[in-house]
Design a protein around this motif. Structure first.
Motif, PDB file in Angstrom:
ATOM      1  N   ASP A 146      -5.634  23.529  34.308  1.00 60.07           N
ATOM      2  CA  ASP A 146      -6.841  22.809  34.158  1.00 60.07           C
ATOM      3  C   ASP A 146      -6.692  21.570  34.860  1.00 60.07           C
ATOM      4  O   ASP A 146      -7.671  21.195  35.772  1.00 60.07           O
ATOM      5  CB  ASP A 146      -7.099  22.509  32.945  1.00 60.07           C
ATOM      6  N   THR A 180     -20.317  15.889  30.132  1.00 63.73           N
ATOM      7  CA  THR A 180     -19.690  15.042  29.221  1.00 63.73           C
ATOM      8  C   THR A 180     -18.316  14.704  29.423  1.00 63.73           C
ATOM      9  O   THR A 180     -17.470  15.384  29.939  1.00 63.73           O
ATOM     10  CB  THR A 180     -19.757  16.182  28.041  1.00 63.73           C
ATOM     11  N   TRP A 236     -16.117  24.406  34.284  1.00 60.83           N
ATOM     12  CA  TRP A 236     -15.742  23.301  33.236  1.00 60.83           C
ATOM     13  C   TRP A 236     -17.073  23.661  31.888  1.00 60.83           C
ATOM     14  O   TRP A 236     -18.048  23.780  32.552  1.00 60.83           O
ATOM     15  CB  TRP A 236     -16.225  21.861  33.606  1.00 60.83           C
ATOM     16  N   LYS A 237     -16.718  23.513  30.813  1.00 62.59           N
ATOM     17  CA  LYS A 237     -17.710  23.412  29.685  1.00 62.59           C
ATOM     18  C   LYS A 237     -18.452  22.136  29.744  1.00 62.59           C
ATOM     19  O   LYS A 237     -17.617  21.123  29.685  1.00 62.59           O
ATOM     20  CB  LYS A 237     -17.101  23.820  28.415  1.00 62.59           C
ATOM     21  N   ASP A 238     -19.607  22.188  29.734  1.00 58.67           N
ATOM     22  CA  ASP A 238     -20.297  20.850  29.514  1.00 58.67           C
ATOM     23  C   ASP A 238     -19.728  19.835  30.712  1.00 58.67           C
ATOM     24  O   ASP A 238     -19.357  18.729  30.170  1.00 58.67           O
ATOM     25  CB  ASP A 238     -20.467  19.892  28.038  1.00 58.67           C
ATOM     26  N   PRO A 239     -20.089  20.076  31.864  1.00 61.78           N
ATOM     27  CA  PRO A 239     -19.125  19.259  32.685  1.00 61.78           C
ATOM     28  C   PRO A 239     -19.871  17.652  32.832  1.00 61.78           C
ATOM     29  O   PRO A 239     -18.822  16.748  33.322  1.00 61.78           O
ATOM     30  CB  PRO A 239     -19.559  19.922  34.128  1.00 61.78           C
ATOM     31  N   ASN A 255     -14.950  14.263  28.218  1.00 61.30           N
ATOM     32  CA  ASN A 255     -14.137  14.466  27.221  1.00 61.30           C
ATOM     33  C   ASN A 255     -12.576  14.835  27.630  1.00 61.30           C
ATOM     34  O   ASN A 255     -12.414  15.996  28.031  1.00 61.30           O
ATOM     35  CB  ASN A 255     -14.696  15.789  26.555  1.00 61.30           C
ATOM     36  N   GLU A 261     -20.268  24.331  36.476  1.00 64.83           N
ATOM     37  CA  GLU A 261     -20.429  24.929  35.114  1.00 64.83           C
ATOM     38  C   GLU A 261     -19.458  26.180  34.896  1.00 64.83           C
ATOM     39  O   GLU A 261     -19.120  26.253  33.881  1.00 64.83           O
ATOM     40  CB  GLU A 261     -21.699  25.127  34.851  1.00 64.83           C
ATOM     41  N   LYS A 262     -19.221  26.762  36.082  1.00 64.00           N
ATOM     42  CA  LYS A 262     -18.413  28.023  35.947  1.00 64.00           C
ATOM     43  C   LYS A 262     -17.081  27.722  35.603  1.00 64.00           C
ATOM     44  O   LYS A 262     -16.187  28.451  35.084  1.00 64.00           O
ATOM     45  CB  LYS A 262     -18.340  28.820  37.092  1.00 64.00           C
ATOM     46  N   HIS A 316     -17.827  19.537  38.795  1.00 62.88           N
ATOM     47  CA  HIS A 316     -19.021  19.429  37.891  1.00 62.88           C
ATOM     48  C   HIS A 316     -19.383  20.879  37.882  1.00 62.88           C
ATOM     49  O   HIS A 316     -20.599  21.131  37.605  1.00 62.88           O
ATOM     50  CB  HIS A 316     -20.102  18.279  38.183  1.00 62.88           C
ATOM     51  N   ARG A 340     -10.586  18.313  26.958  1.00 61.58           N
ATOM     52  CA  ARG A 340     -10.801  19.510  27.588  1.00 61.58           C
ATOM     53  C   ARG A 340      -9.383  19.881  28.113  1.00 61.58           C
ATOM     54  O   ARG A 340      -9.222  21.138  28.617  1.00 61.58           O
ATOM     55  CB  ARG A 340     -11.844  19.401  28.669  1.00 61.58           C
TER      56      ARG A 340
END
Ligand code: HEM
Length: 397
Positions: free
Chosen positions: A322, A304, A299-302, A306, A296-297, A294, A309
């Motif tokens: 990834d 959410t 994952w974008k919008d951790p 999705n 933020e560095k 989780h 990604r």
């Protein structure tokens, strides 16, 4: 604090029995395990399809966890002991239900870990913990004893036989690192069985929760299955790599739920400096997997959910790099030994179920995704699951 499952150097011994580790490259035993796994997961998933449809007929809704856990336990049982249990079998049911109590008890933490004197006082949770371990061990001892009594070196039936074979291998000589002392066989099977079924069931159960709360994702997986595999034949392990969206969904389930937020506790064997931080010898250390998943560095919008990604821009490939950033099986020398088995099981169970069934939650049913604190993060059971057969299947009315 409960001991980590693998306390007897079983990794090296298990790796010796299955060189390259489970699912590692190119050994006959691994190939045999793969075949066994495919056969048993397919059988169990097929059973679940029938059972869920029957429950719909009879009760119009059901709670899936209690059926998933028996199916997953059956797969690991079949691999370790060559034996599948009926879902009503009282011995197996007692084991999986006991295991739930075990998870609750360990979730409560044990104050004696911090104030050792407390261990001399009566403790309900410690009693439950010991009772569970005793029951679990006697279940396994019985199976190993049966195997010794019926062992035939020309017919190695399962992992237990293979361990006995290794133990009896006179050629290795008494002091070889790969020789297994007889009394360790139960511990080894205990490691595999104990670590293997609650984790995998939790992964499957979270998957179903994400599917019913995201119906468009469920449809997209089913479209991918229809396009790639069709409706005639059942999914196989060799289909991995051809279902990018499904695989992205599974990766996102692992990342977002991070249901094993910490690894097993370890200890530093010497003074250590990690990323500039000093950690003295004999300090208890964990990996905080939840934080990595989780961050933020990374994952974008951790927060959410999705799956996309993990997909390339045109949606046709999973971005391997990834995927490897998702941390659920630990790190380093003591990372999970059953990682491949677990990934294969989740893939095969999910694809077999979703090829045939559409999952939803009936009116009035509430899906609560708030993780419950415990050895692993579970979700509240939901009694309102429903399924619909996606298309008439041969031999199924
Ligand atoms: C989705 C399912 C699973 C997850 C998320 C999972 C995760 C983990 C984690 C986080 C660890 C601790 C690693 C560490 O402390 O660094 C671990 C250890 C272990 N796992 Fe798994 N596991 C899963 C399934 C399995 C299965 C199916 C088996 C056996 C067939 C298994 C056998 C083990 C064993 C024996 C260890 C101890 C390894 C050691 O201490 O060297 N696991 N697992």
């Amino acid at each position: 604090m409960p001991k980590p499952p693998n306390t007897v150097g079983s990794r090296s011994i298990l790796l010796a029995v299955t060189p390259g580790g489970f699912g590692g490259p190119g050994t006959t035993l691994v190939e045999e395990l793969l075949c066994l796994l495919e056969e048993h997961v397919s059988k169990e998933a097929e059973y679940l399809v029938t059972k869920f449809l029957q429950l719909m007929e009879e009760q119009k809704r059901f709670e899936p966890y209690r059926y998933l856990v028996v199916s997953v336990a059956n797969v690991i049982c079949a691999m370790c002991f060559g034996k599948r249990y009926e879902h009503e079998d009282q011995e197996l049911l007692r084991l999986v239900n006991f295991s739930e109590e075990f998870t609750d008890v360990t979730a409560a933490g044990n104050p004696a870990d911090f104030i050792p004197l407390l261990r001399y006082l009566p403790s309900r949770s410690m009693k439950l913990f010991l009772d569970f371990n005793r029951y679990f061990l006697s279940f396994l001892q019985k199976r190993v004893k049966e195997h010794y009594e019926t062992y035939d070196e020309n017919n190695i039936r399962d992992i237990t036989d293979s361990l006995i074979e290794q133990c009896l291998d006179k050629k290795l000589g008494a002091n070889t690192a790969t020789q297994i002392p007889k009394e360790k066989i139960v511990n080894l099977v205990n490691d595999l069985f104990g670590a293997g079924f609650d984790t995998t069931t939790t992964a499957l159960s979270w998957s179903l929760m994400y599917l019913v709360t995201n119906p468009s994702m469920q449809r997209r997986i089913q479209e991918e299955l229809d396009r790639t595999i069709g409706r005639e034949r059942r999914p196989r392990l060799s289909d991995r790599g051809t279902l990018p969206y499904t695989e992205a969904f599974i990766l996102e389930m692992f990342r977002h739920s991070s249901f094993l937020p910490f690894t097993i506790p370890h200890s530093t064997t010497k003074d250590t400096v990690l990323n500039g931080h000093f950690i003295p010898k004999d300090r208890c250390v964990f990996v905080n997997q939840w934080q990595v998943n989780h961050d933020e560095k990374l994952w974008k919008d951790p927060e959410t959910f999705n799956p996309e990604r993990f997909l390339s821009a045109d949606g046709t490939k999973v971005n391997k790099e990834d995927g490897e950033k998702v941390l659920v099986f630990g790190l380093g020398k003591r990372r999970c030994i059953g990682e491949n088995i677990a990934r294969w099981q989740v893939f095969l169970f999910l694809t077999t179920l979703l090829q045939q069934l559409e999952f939803s939650v009936g009116e009035g049913g509430r899906v609560d995704m708030t993780p419950l604190y415990g050895l692993s993060l579970k979700h509240k059971r939901c009694e309102h699951f429903q399924v619909r057969l996606r298309f008439p299947a041969k031999g199924r009315s």
